[in-house]
Scaffold this motif. Structure first.
Motif, PDB file in Angstrom:
ATOM      1  N   GLN A 475       0.792  -1.221   0.013  1.00 17.11           N
ATOM      2  CA  GLN A 475      -0.205   0.002   0.051  1.00 17.11           C
ATOM      3  C   GLN A 475       0.993   1.274  -0.085  1.00 17.11           C
ATOM      4  O   GLN A 475       0.700   2.203  -0.834  1.00 17.11           O
ATOM      5  N   LEU A 476       1.916   1.315   0.627  1.00 15.73           N
ATOM      6  CA  LEU A 476       2.849   2.433   0.923  1.00 15.73           C
ATOM      7  C   LEU A 476       3.522   2.502  -0.386  1.00 15.73           C
ATOM      8  O   LEU A 476       3.663   3.722  -0.994  1.00 15.73           O
ATOM      9  N   VAL A 477       3.995   1.480  -1.123  1.00 16.41           N
ATOM     10  CA  VAL A 477       4.570   1.485  -2.519  1.00 16.41           C
ATOM     11  C   VAL A 477       3.840   1.964  -3.447  1.00 16.41           C
ATOM     12  O   VAL A 477       3.992   2.860  -4.221  1.00 16.41           O
ATOM     13  N   GLU A 478       2.317   1.742  -3.390  1.00 17.79           N
ATOM     14  CA  GLU A 478       1.476   2.067  -4.360  1.00 17.79           C
ATOM     15  C   GLU A 478       1.381   3.758  -4.316  1.00 17.79           C
ATOM     16  O   GLU A 478       0.933   4.257  -5.205  1.00 17.79           O
ATOM     17  N   GLU A 479       1.167   3.961  -3.012  1.00 15.74           N
ATOM     18  CA  GLU A 479       0.912   5.346  -2.562  1.00 15.74           C
ATOM     19  C   GLU A 479       1.966   6.195  -3.032  1.00 15.74           C
ATOM     20  O   GLU A 479       1.793   7.405  -3.639  1.00 15.74           O
ATOM     21  N   GLU A 480       3.195   5.953  -3.121  1.00 10.33           N
ATOM     22  CA  GLU A 480       4.365   6.571  -3.159  1.00 10.33           C
ATOM     23  C   GLU A 480       5.332   6.491  -4.101  1.00 10.33           C
ATOM     24  O   GLU A 480       6.490   6.921  -4.469  1.00 10.33           O
ATOM     25  N   GLY A 481       5.044   5.259  -4.854  1.00 12.62           N
ATOM     26  CA  GLY A 481       5.987   4.561  -5.887  1.00 12.62           C
ATOM     27  C   GLY A 481       6.344   5.675  -7.127  1.00 12.62           C
ATOM     28  O   GLY A 481       7.296   5.435  -7.722  1.00 12.62           O
ATOM     29  N   VAL A 482       5.490   6.590  -7.479  1.00 13.50           N
ATOM     30  CA  VAL A 482       6.021   7.552  -8.600  1.00 13.50           C
ATOM     31  C   VAL A 482       6.350   8.874  -7.883  1.00 13.50           C
ATOM     32  O   VAL A 482       6.581   9.753  -8.747  1.00 13.50           O
ATOM     33  N   ASN A 483       6.635   8.890  -6.368  1.00 10.05           N
ATOM     34  CA  ASN A 483       7.066  10.104  -5.927  1.00 10.05           C
ATOM     35  C   ASN A 483       8.624   9.965  -6.120  1.00 10.05           C
ATOM     36  O   ASN A 483       9.164   9.334  -5.286  1.00 10.05           O
ATOM     37  N   GLU A 484       9.300  10.883  -6.933  1.00 11.62           N
ATOM     38  CA  GLU A 484      10.452  10.858  -7.096  1.00 11.62           C
ATOM     39  C   GLU A 484      11.396  11.182  -5.858  1.00 11.62           C
ATOM     40  O   GLU A 484      12.520  10.470  -5.355  1.00 11.62           O
ATOM     41  N   LYS A 485      10.778  12.166  -4.893  1.00 14.24           N
ATOM     42  CA  LYS A 485      11.546  12.357  -3.688  1.00 14.24           C
ATOM     43  C   LYS A 485      11.443  11.299  -2.713  1.00 14.24           C
ATOM     44  O   LYS A 485      12.075  11.137  -1.564  1.00 14.24           O
ATOM     45  N   MET A 486      10.546  10.316  -2.788  1.00 13.19           N
ATOM     46  CA  MET A 486      10.547   9.262  -1.803  1.00 13.19           C
ATOM     47  C   MET A 486      11.309   7.783  -2.470  1.00 13.19           C
ATOM     48  O   MET A 486      11.322   6.965  -1.765  1.00 13.19           O
ATOM     49  N   ALA A 487      11.619   8.051  -3.479  1.00  7.11           N
ATOM     50  CA  ALA A 487      12.559   6.852  -4.249  1.00  7.11           C
ATOM     51  C   ALA A 487      13.361   6.047  -3.439  1.00  7.11           C
ATOM     52  O   ALA A 487      13.537   5.014  -3.433  1.00  7.11           O
ATOM     53  N   GLU A 488      14.232   7.296  -2.747  1.00 12.35           N
ATOM     54  CA  GLU A 488      15.324   6.504  -2.027  1.00 12.35           C
ATOM     55  C   GLU A 488      14.794   5.843  -0.928  1.00 12.35           C
ATOM     56  O   GLU A 488      15.676   5.005  -0.148  1.00 12.35           O
ATOM     57  N   PHE A 489      13.699   5.999  -0.425  1.00 14.66           N
ATOM     58  CA  PHE A 489      12.983   5.153   0.801  1.00 14.66           C
ATOM     59  C   PHE A 489      12.290   4.052   0.361  1.00 14.66           C
ATOM     60  O   PHE A 489      11.975   3.286   0.996  1.00 14.66           O
ATOM     61  N   ILE A 490      11.539   4.434  -0.866  1.00 15.65           N
ATOM     62  CA  ILE A 490      10.395   3.273  -0.965  1.00 15.65           C
ATOM     63  C   ILE A 490      11.283   2.230  -1.766  1.00 15.65           C
ATOM     64  O   ILE A 490      10.842   1.103  -1.553  1.00 15.65           O
ATOM     65  N   ASN A 491      12.004   2.325  -2.828  1.00 11.58           N
ATOM     66  CA  ASN A 491      12.516   1.504  -3.728  1.00 11.58           C
ATOM     67  C   ASN A 491      13.296   0.215  -2.710  1.00 11.58           C
ATOM     68  O   ASN A 491      13.007  -0.742  -3.028  1.00 11.58           O
ATOM     69  N   PRO A 492      14.056   0.508  -1.721  1.00 14.28           N
ATOM     70  CA  PRO A 492      14.542  -0.503  -1.147  1.00 14.28           C
ATOM     71  C   PRO A 492      13.575  -1.460  -0.418  1.00 14.28           C
ATOM     72  O   PRO A 492      13.960  -2.591  -0.263  1.00 14.28           O
ATOM     73  N   VAL A 493      12.614  -0.701   0.102  1.00  8.63           N
ATOM     74  CA  VAL A 493      11.502  -1.438   0.910  1.00  8.63           C
ATOM     75  C   VAL A 493      10.796  -2.374  -0.088  1.00  8.63           C
ATOM     76  O   VAL A 493      10.239  -3.571   0.014  1.00  8.63           O
ATOM     77  N   ALA A 494      10.263  -1.843  -1.099  1.00  5.62           N
ATOM     78  CA  ALA A 494       9.672  -2.478  -2.387  1.00  5.62           C
ATOM     79  C   ALA A 494      10.488  -3.763  -2.716  1.00  5.62           C
ATOM     80  O   ALA A 494       9.786  -4.758  -3.045  1.00  5.62           O
ATOM     81  N   TYR A 495      11.806  -3.427  -3.062  1.00  3.72           N
ATOM     82  CA  TYR A 495      12.943  -4.596  -3.539  1.00  3.72           C
ATOM     83  C   TYR A 495      12.640  -5.680  -2.495  1.00  3.72           C
ATOM     84  O   TYR A 495      12.765  -7.007  -2.847  1.00  3.72           O
ATOM     85  N   LEU A 496      12.784  -5.184  -1.231  1.00  2.19           N
ATOM     86  CA  LEU A 496      13.274  -6.365  -0.193  1.00  2.19           C
ATOM     87  C   LEU A 496      11.878  -7.165   0.087  1.00  2.19           C
ATOM     88  O   LEU A 496      11.938  -8.346   0.111  1.00  2.19           O
ATOM     89  N   GLY A 497      10.567  -6.226  -0.070  1.00  2.09           N
ATOM     90  CA  GLY A 497       9.317  -7.005   0.035  1.00  2.09           C
ATOM     91  C   GLY A 497       9.221  -8.034  -0.996  1.00  2.09           C
ATOM     92  O   GLY A 497       8.378  -9.198  -0.641  1.00  2.09           O
ATOM     93  N   ASP A 498       9.575  -7.609  -2.104  1.00  5.32           N
ATOM     94  CA  ASP A 498       9.341  -8.536  -3.187  1.00  5.32           C
ATOM     95  C   ASP A 498      10.424  -9.896  -3.062  1.00  5.32           C
ATOM     96  O   ASP A 498      10.278 -11.067  -3.163  1.00  5.32           O
TER      97      ASP A 498
END
Length: 598
Positions: A475-498
């Motif tokens: 849900q958090l990834v979907e909410e902020e996945g296209v926010n470039e300013k959040m990329a450095e925080f979201i991308n690692p969590v999304a990758y580990l979640g997968d």
């Protein structure tokens, strides 16, 4: 001398801005009237008690320790402990989150967790005296008879009496199926218990009028193993029908353990010599009641290390700003001084930021678990209650093991910041290290927590509960996945979640073929899961900080939060790659080692 300042701003940030507990409470009739102003006022007063009453006794309590009178079997805690406890009771703090039906104030668990974090920062050894009572209260509240509740709960809630958990015996720690303490039925419906218990925290003291020991024992016809365990309430002083105290029950302290840390807490060897007790719950069904105590204690132990991480960080930070040593590698920073403060050095900052990131991430997880318990107990929607119970069960071993392991890393790092002075007692840093070390051991060692997480909580239901947490991440990834300013925080969590799904499935398959594979991977697995959870909360905290900054908020708190988040994801979170690789190293290199360990 060390210092301590309650981290009220960060607690308020997590509760009100990240978790939005006010909105959560409005959905719970019990807590609907609890607003931010009320919460903040309670935390402020709790912080004053922690810093002004409990904290000044920390070093002196460690140096003095507890004293056992071998003739009377009475234990005297360090000077000032009894008086501090009287002030604690007078202030109504024991009753904070307890049931109003028994004199409690009925406030949310999340508020209570904040108070206990501050108390643990201030003085873990002292805090264990009232802290152990919560486990006894919870077990009796859920499994006690009406008579037991009437007899014990009001006094435990008020703090007039304290409680303990008497589980461990010299020949068995976690494997309670081996315990030997006996309970003989009496004609009046009571039982006489005989046996010996060890490592009983707060097991004997004179700070309260009575101590209610919850004791695991075996009935005469009990089956072998864990299926033959019963739980009994055994008071230090027998309680009369009118609630007054009667004769001294023959349950007493036979000796005090000489420990590495928490010297101010009486870790007692308890002897039961025909002590009178009453059965809690059903015969041979003591484990469910015991786990009520254990789960409360495991969350409490994680909170202990969180408190020590915070206070160690505060002192290391203050020292690093003041201590001058050498010059910065990038040029002189303090031109008016013969050397630069050590905070200019990259590795000193790494140690400080490690402690800060683990403290603030741990606080978010700790308070989230408190909120889950509030939902489980008081939310009107049955599905919300059920989902919350499952999530807190999943997260409990992570809170206990990940936060205490992190506390070990952080307190040692903060001691290192002091250099040689960190090794000297008067600075207080080595005490934080010593006190924290027990947290990785008791209430189920961290390896036991890891086995519980992977073997029971994850593989036991084919990852169903883990997937529920995964949905929060998604849900958090979907909410902020296209926010470039959040990329450095979201991308690692999304990758580990997968990765986590594949990683878990792989370990489950290997464990099905050879159970030792689960044992070999469990510790690494829990730490990976811990970082997934921390990463999720650090991303949420960064999300709030970015929104505040975008809205024009110039409070430096939010920039500090972003900087700490960046450090966490750059320097600590990548540990997961190594851990997954070592977990996949398998059991053979551990078990095919008879010659190496001959």
């Amino acid at each position: 001398m060390p210092v301590y300042n309650p981290p009220l701003r960060d607690m308020q940030f997590v509760m009100h801005e990240v978790l939005k507990v006010g909105d959560e409470y409005k959905a719970m009739p019990r807590h609907a009237e609890v607003d931010a102003e009320t919460v903040n006022a309670i935390l402020e007063e709790g912080g004053k008690f922690a810093s002004e009453v409990a904290f000044p006794l920390n070093i002196s309590g460690d140096e003095e320790g507890c004293t056992l009178n071998r003739e009377t079997h009475e234990v005297t805690p360090p000077k000032g402990f009894k008086e501090a406890y009287a002030k604690y009771v007078e202030g109504g703090w024991p009753a904070l989150s307890c049931d109003p039906d028994y004199g409690g104030q009925g406030l949310p668990i999340t508020v209570n967790q904040c108070i206990y974090e501050m108390l643990n920062s201030a003085n873990q050894a002292w805090t264990m005296y009232p802290g152990l009572s919560h486990g006894a209260y919870e077990a009796l509240h859920e499994h006690g008879t009406d008579a037991q509740k009437k007899m014990y709960l009001p006094k435990l809630v008020s703090g007039e009496w304290t409680g303990t958990m008497c589980l461990t015996e010299a020949h068995c720690g976690t494997d309670l199926g081996l315990l030997r303490t006996k309970a003989e039925p009496q004609a009046d419906g009571t039982y006489k218990l005989t046996g010996n218990k060890i490592f009983i925290s707060a097991g004997e003291h004179d700070m309260a009028q009575n101590i209610v020991h919850l004791v695991l024992a075996r009935l005469p016809d009990a089956p072998q193993g864990s299926k033959g365990i019963s739980l009994f309430a055994v008071p230090k002083f027998n309680v009369q029908a009118d609630g007054s105290l009667g004769s001294r029950n023959p349950i007493y302290c036979g000796g005090l353990e000489h420990k590495m840390g928490i010297h101010g807490n009486a870790t007692a060897q308890i002897v039961l010599d025909g002590a009178v007790g009453t059965l809690v719950g059903q015969p041979n069904k003591g484990l469910p009641a015991m786990f009520v105590m254990m789960n409360a204690a495991r969350l409490g132990v994680g909170n202990q290390s969180l408190g020590l991480t915070e206070v160690a960080f505060q002192n290391a930070l203050a020292y690093a700003k003041d201590r001058i040593q050498m010059r910065s590698l990038s040029g002189v920073k303090a031109k008016d001084k013969p050397a630069d403060p050590i905070i200019v050095h990259p590795d000193v900052r790494k140690m400080l930021l490690t402690a800060k990131a683990y403290a603030e991430g741990g606080r978010a997880l700790n308070l989230y678990c408190g909120l889950l318990i509030d939902r489980e107990l008081h939310h009107p929607d049955e599905k919300v209650r059920k989902d919350s119970a499952e999530l807190v069960a999943l997260l409990t071993p992570i809170v206990k093991a990940f936060l205490t392991d992190n506390g070990h890393i952080a307190t040692n790092a903060c001691m290192q910041v002091f250099g040689g002075h960190g090794y000297i007692r008067e600075w207080g840093m080595e005490q934080f290290v010593r006190d924290n070390r027990i947290n990785m051991i008791y209430e189920g060692t961290n390896t036991i927590q890891s086995l519980d997480l992977l073997g029971r909580k994850v593989l036991g239901n084919n990852g169903a509960t883990l997937k529920k947490f995964g949905k929060l991440v998604a849900q958090l990834v979907e909410e902020e996945g296209v926010n470039e300013k959040m990329a450095e925080f979201i991308n690692p969590v999304a990758y580990l979640g997968d990765q986590m799904t594949k990683f878990t499935t792989e370990l489950g398959f290997k464990g099905f073929q050879d159970p030792d594979e689960v044992g070999a991977a469990a510790v690494d697995y829990l730490r990976v899961a811990g970082h997934l959870v921390f990463g999720y909360f650090w991303a949420r905290m960064a999300q709030v900080a970015l929104r505040e900054i975008a809205a024009g908020n110039t409070d430096p708190f939010y920039q500090a939060k972003l900087q700490t988040a960046r450090f966490y994801f750059a320097k600590l979170f990548p540990e997961t790659a190594m851990l997954m690789r070592t977990a996949r190293g398998g059991a053979r290199v551990l078990m095919d080692t008879d010659e190496a360990l001959a």
